[in-house]
Design a protein around this motif. Structure first.
Motif, PDB file in Angstrom:
ATOM      1  N   GLY A  86      -4.498   2.349 -22.866  1.00 57.49           N
ATOM      2  CA  GLY A  86      -5.772   2.239 -23.547  1.00 57.49           C
ATOM      3  C   GLY A  86      -6.878   2.990 -22.820  1.00 57.49           C
ATOM      4  O   GLY A  86      -6.641   3.988 -22.135  1.00 57.49           O
ATOM      5  N   PRO A  87      -8.117   2.490 -22.930  1.00 61.76           N
ATOM      6  CA  PRO A  87      -9.256   3.148 -22.275  1.00 61.76           C
ATOM      7  C   PRO A  87      -9.095   3.275 -20.763  1.00 61.76           C
ATOM      8  O   PRO A  87      -9.590   4.238 -20.168  1.00 61.76           O
ATOM      9  N   ALA A  88      -8.415   2.304 -20.144  1.00 62.69           N
ATOM     10  CA  ALA A  88      -8.220   2.394 -18.689  1.00 62.69           C
ATOM     11  C   ALA A  88      -7.393   3.613 -18.321  1.00 62.69           C
ATOM     12  O   ALA A  88      -7.658   4.279 -17.313  1.00 62.69           O
ATOM     13  N   ALA A  89      -6.374   3.927 -19.132  1.00 62.76           N
ATOM     14  CA  ALA A  89      -5.559   5.114 -18.873  1.00 62.76           C
ATOM     15  C   ALA A  89      -6.364   6.382 -19.102  1.00 62.76           C
ATOM     16  O   ALA A  89      -6.254   7.342 -18.332  1.00 62.76           O
ATOM     17  N   VAL A  90      -7.182   6.392 -20.158  1.00 63.55           N
ATOM     18  CA  VAL A  90      -8.034   7.552 -20.429  1.00 63.55           C
ATOM     19  C   VAL A  90      -8.974   7.797 -19.255  1.00 63.55           C
ATOM     20  O   VAL A  90      -9.135   8.925 -18.780  1.00 63.55           O
ATOM     21  N   ALA A 119     -19.708  15.892 -14.830  1.00 64.05           N
ATOM     22  CA  ALA A 119     -18.570  15.790 -15.744  1.00 64.05           C
ATOM     23  C   ALA A 119     -17.789  14.507 -15.500  1.00 64.05           C
ATOM     24  O   ALA A 119     -17.324  13.852 -16.448  1.00 64.05           O
ATOM     25  N   THR A 120     -17.637  14.121 -14.234  1.00 61.44           N
ATOM     26  CA  THR A 120     -16.950  12.872 -13.914  1.00 61.44           C
ATOM     27  C   THR A 120     -17.685  11.683 -14.511  1.00 61.44           C
ATOM     28  O   THR A 120     -17.075  10.802 -15.138  1.00 61.44           O
ATOM     29  N   ALA A 121     -18.993  11.651 -14.342  1.00 66.53           N
ATOM     30  CA  ALA A 121     -19.793  10.550 -14.885  1.00 66.53           C
ATOM     31  C   ALA A 121     -19.773  10.546 -16.410  1.00 66.53           C
ATOM     32  O   ALA A 121     -19.688   9.479 -17.034  1.00 66.53           O
ATOM     33  N   ALA A 122     -19.829  11.729 -17.023  1.00 63.65           N
ATOM     34  CA  ALA A 122     -19.823  11.807 -18.480  1.00 63.65           C
ATOM     35  C   ALA A 122     -18.506  11.294 -19.051  1.00 63.65           C
ATOM     36  O   ALA A 122     -18.495  10.551 -20.053  1.00 63.65           O
ATOM     37  N   GLY A 123     -17.395  11.687 -18.434  1.00 65.07           N
ATOM     38  CA  GLY A 123     -16.096  11.196 -18.887  1.00 65.07           C
ATOM     39  C   GLY A 123     -15.973   9.697 -18.729  1.00 65.07           C
ATOM     40  O   GLY A 123     -15.407   9.010 -19.597  1.00 65.07           O
ATOM     41  N   ALA A 124     -16.498   9.168 -17.633  1.00 66.03           N
ATOM     42  CA  ALA A 124     -16.494   7.717 -17.442  1.00 66.03           C
ATOM     43  C   ALA A 124     -17.314   7.037 -18.532  1.00 66.03           C
ATOM     44  O   ALA A 124     -16.936   5.971 -19.040  1.00 66.03           O
ATOM     45  N   GLY A 125     -18.434   7.654 -18.906  1.00 69.33           N
ATOM     46  CA  GLY A 125     -19.264   7.084 -19.963  1.00 69.33           C
ATOM     47  C   GLY A 125     -18.544   7.027 -21.297  1.00 69.33           C
ATOM     48  O   GLY A 125     -18.637   6.036 -22.033  1.00 69.33           O
ATOM     49  N   VAL A 126     -17.808   8.093 -21.640  1.00 66.10           N
ATOM     50  CA  VAL A 126     -17.045   8.105 -22.890  1.00 66.10           C
ATOM     51  C   VAL A 126     -15.980   7.014 -22.871  1.00 66.10           C
ATOM     52  O   VAL A 126     -15.780   6.295 -23.862  1.00 66.10           O
ATOM     53  N   ALA A 127     -15.283   6.879 -21.743  1.00 69.57           N
ATOM     54  CA  ALA A 127     -14.264   5.832 -21.630  1.00 69.57           C
ATOM     55  C   ALA A 127     -14.882   4.442 -21.768  1.00 69.57           C
ATOM     56  O   ALA A 127     -14.270   3.534 -22.336  1.00 69.57           O
ATOM     57  N   LEU A 128     -16.088   4.268 -21.268  1.00 71.16           N
ATOM     58  CA  LEU A 128     -16.756   2.971 -21.384  1.00 71.16           C
ATOM     59  C   LEU A 128     -17.135   2.677 -22.830  1.00 71.16           C
ATOM     60  O   LEU A 128     -17.098   1.524 -23.270  1.00 71.16           O
ATOM     61  N   LEU A 129     -17.496   3.712 -23.576  1.00 67.66           N
ATOM     62  CA  LEU A 129     -17.768   3.506 -24.996  1.00 67.66           C
ATOM     63  C   LEU A 129     -16.516   3.030 -25.725  1.00 67.66           C
ATOM     64  O   LEU A 129     -16.581   2.160 -26.602  1.00 67.66           O
ATOM     65  N   THR A 131     -14.136   1.367 -24.286  1.00 66.71           N
ATOM     66  CA  THR A 131     -13.888   0.014 -23.783  1.00 66.71           C
ATOM     67  C   THR A 131     -14.779  -1.002 -24.465  1.00 66.71           C
ATOM     68  O   THR A 131     -14.357  -2.123 -24.771  1.00 66.71           O
ATOM     69  N   ALA A 132     -16.030  -0.622 -24.711  1.00 68.85           N
ATOM     70  CA  ALA A 132     -17.005  -1.573 -25.258  1.00 68.85           C
ATOM     71  C   ALA A 132     -16.586  -2.132 -26.605  1.00 68.85           C
ATOM     72  O   ALA A 132     -16.964  -3.251 -26.963  1.00 68.85           O
ATOM     73  N   GLY A 133     -15.785  -1.378 -27.364  1.00 68.52           N
ATOM     74  CA  GLY A 133     -15.382  -1.832 -28.682  1.00 68.52           C
ATOM     75  C   GLY A 133     -14.498  -3.062 -28.657  1.00 68.52           C
ATOM     76  O   GLY A 133     -14.566  -3.893 -29.566  1.00 68.52           O
ATOM     77  N   HIS A 134     -13.650  -3.193 -27.631  1.00 72.84           N
ATOM     78  CA  HIS A 134     -12.728  -4.340 -27.595  1.00 72.84           C
ATOM     79  C   HIS A 134     -12.911  -5.216 -26.360  1.00 72.84           C
ATOM     80  O   HIS A 134     -12.356  -6.312 -26.293  1.00 72.84           O
ATOM     81  N   ASP A 135     -13.677  -4.729 -25.365  1.00 70.28           N
ATOM     82  CA  ASP A 135     -13.904  -5.530 -24.158  1.00 70.28           C
ATOM     83  C   ASP A 135     -15.305  -5.238 -23.612  1.00 70.28           C
ATOM     84  O   ASP A 135     -15.464  -4.549 -22.608  1.00 70.28           O
ATOM     85  N   PRO A 136     -16.333  -5.792 -24.284  1.00 64.89           N
ATOM     86  CA  PRO A 136     -17.714  -5.529 -23.840  1.00 64.89           C
ATOM     87  C   PRO A 136     -17.978  -5.966 -22.414  1.00 64.89           C
ATOM     88  O   PRO A 136     -18.771  -5.344 -21.711  1.00 64.89           O
ATOM     89  N   ALA A 137     -17.302  -7.024 -21.974  1.00 70.09           N
ATOM     90  CA  ALA A 137     -17.520  -7.511 -20.607  1.00 70.09           C
ATOM     91  C   ALA A 137     -17.090  -6.462 -19.583  1.00 70.09           C
ATOM     92  O   ALA A 137     -17.769  -6.241 -18.570  1.00 70.09           O
TER      93      ALA A 137
END
Length: 238
Positions: A86-90, A119-129, A131-137
Motif C-alpha cells: 500500500g502507501p507504505a510501500a510507495v 523531491a524527497t519531501a514532495a514524494g513523501a507528501g504524495v504518499a501521505l495523501l 495514506t490519509a484516505g484510509h488511515d488519517p491517524a
C-alpha cells in the motif's frame, strides 16, 4: 510475501535507474547550486549522455557504471515491497529512489542539493495523501514526525555550529515523515539508527585516513539508511 508486487517494484526501480544515474552525474559537483551539464573530457553538452552512462561526443564513461544503479534500485525496491504494501510501500520505494541519488551525491561532494531534498519531501507528501484516505491517524503522525525531525536537525545544526549541514536539515522532514507514519517509536528508532550509522562511518573514515581531527563525514547516507531500515523493518505491512 507479495511476489507480483515485488516484481513490479523491481522493474520500476530498474527502469528508473538511468534517470537516477543522470541525477547523480548532474548534481555530484562541488559548490552550492552547481550542476554538471558538459562532458568531463571535451566539454560538449551532456544531453542524454548522463542517462546512457557514456558520453555521446567522445565515448568516455559518464558517472557510475551502466546497470549498477539499476540493479541497486531494483533490489532495494523489491526488498521494501516484500516488507510493506500500500502507501507504505510507495513511500518506501520513493525514499529508495531519492536516497540512492542523495547518498551518491553526498558521498562524492558532501552536499545534499535542494532539488533532491525537495523531491524527497514532495514524494513523501504524495504518499501521505494516499495514506490519509484510509488511515488519517498515520498521516497525522507523519506530518508531526516531519516537524519533529526538522526541529531536531535544526537544533543539532545550532549546537554543532554548522556541523550538520543545511541539506541535512532540508532532508529531515521527508525522512521523518517516512519513519514517523508508523508511530513515535519507529521515529526514535530511526534517529538512533542514524546516529549509530553516522558514528560507524565517522570512525571508519578516521581509521582510513589515520587521524580523527578534521575528517569531514557526510551525514546524508546515515540519515537515508536509518530511515529505510525503519520503514522496511519496523512497521506493520500496510
Amino acid at each position: 510475501m507479495r511476489i507480483d508486487g515485488m516484481a513490479l517494484a523491481g522493474v520500476a526501480g530498474f527502469c528508473a535507474g538511468p534517470w537516477l544515474r543522470a541525477a547523480i552525474v548532474r548534481h555530484a559537483v562541488p559548490g552550492p547550486g552547481a550542476r554538471r551539464s558538459t562532458c568531463p573530457r571535451c566539454a560538449a553538452p551532456l544531453g542524454g549522455s548522463a542517462v546512457s552512462g557514456r558520453s555521446r561526443c567522445c565515448g568516455v564513461p559518464v558517472g557510475l557504471p551502466a546497470a549498477s544503479v539499476e540493479i541497486v534500485a531494483a533490489l532495494a525496491c523489491g526488498v521494501v515491497t516484500a516488507a510493506r504494501d500500500g502507501p507504505a510501500a510507495v513511500l518506501g520505494c520513493w525514499v529508495v529512489l531519492c536516497g540512492i541519488v542523495l547518498v551518491a551525491v553526498d558521498a562524492a561532494v558532501h552536499r545534499l542539493p535542494a532539488p533532491l531534498t525537495a523531491a524527497t519531501a514532495a514524494g513523501a507528501g504524495v504518499a501521505l495523501l494516499l495514506t490519509a484516505g484510509h488511515d488519517p491517524a498515520a498521516a497525522g503522525r507523519a506530518v508531526a514526525a516531519a516537524g519533529v525531525a526538522a526541529g531536531v536537525l535544526l537544533l543539532l545544526r545550532a549546537l554543532t555550529r554548522g556541523g550538520i549541514g543545511g541539506g541535512d536539515c532540508a532532508l529531515a522532514p521527508g525522512l521523518g515523515a517516512a519513519a514517523g507514519r508508523d508511530g513515535w517509536a519507529p521515529l526514535a528508532l530511526a534517529g538512533v539508527t542514524t546516529t549509530v550509522l553516522g558514528a560507524v562511518h565517522a570512525v571508519a573514515a578516521a581509521v582510513l585516513v589515520g587521524r580523527a581531527r578534521g575528517v569531514e563525514v557526510p551525514f546524508g547516507p546515515a540519515m537515508v539508511g536509518g530511515a529505510l531500515a525503519v520503514v522496511t523493518g519496523a512497521g506493520p505491512p500496510g
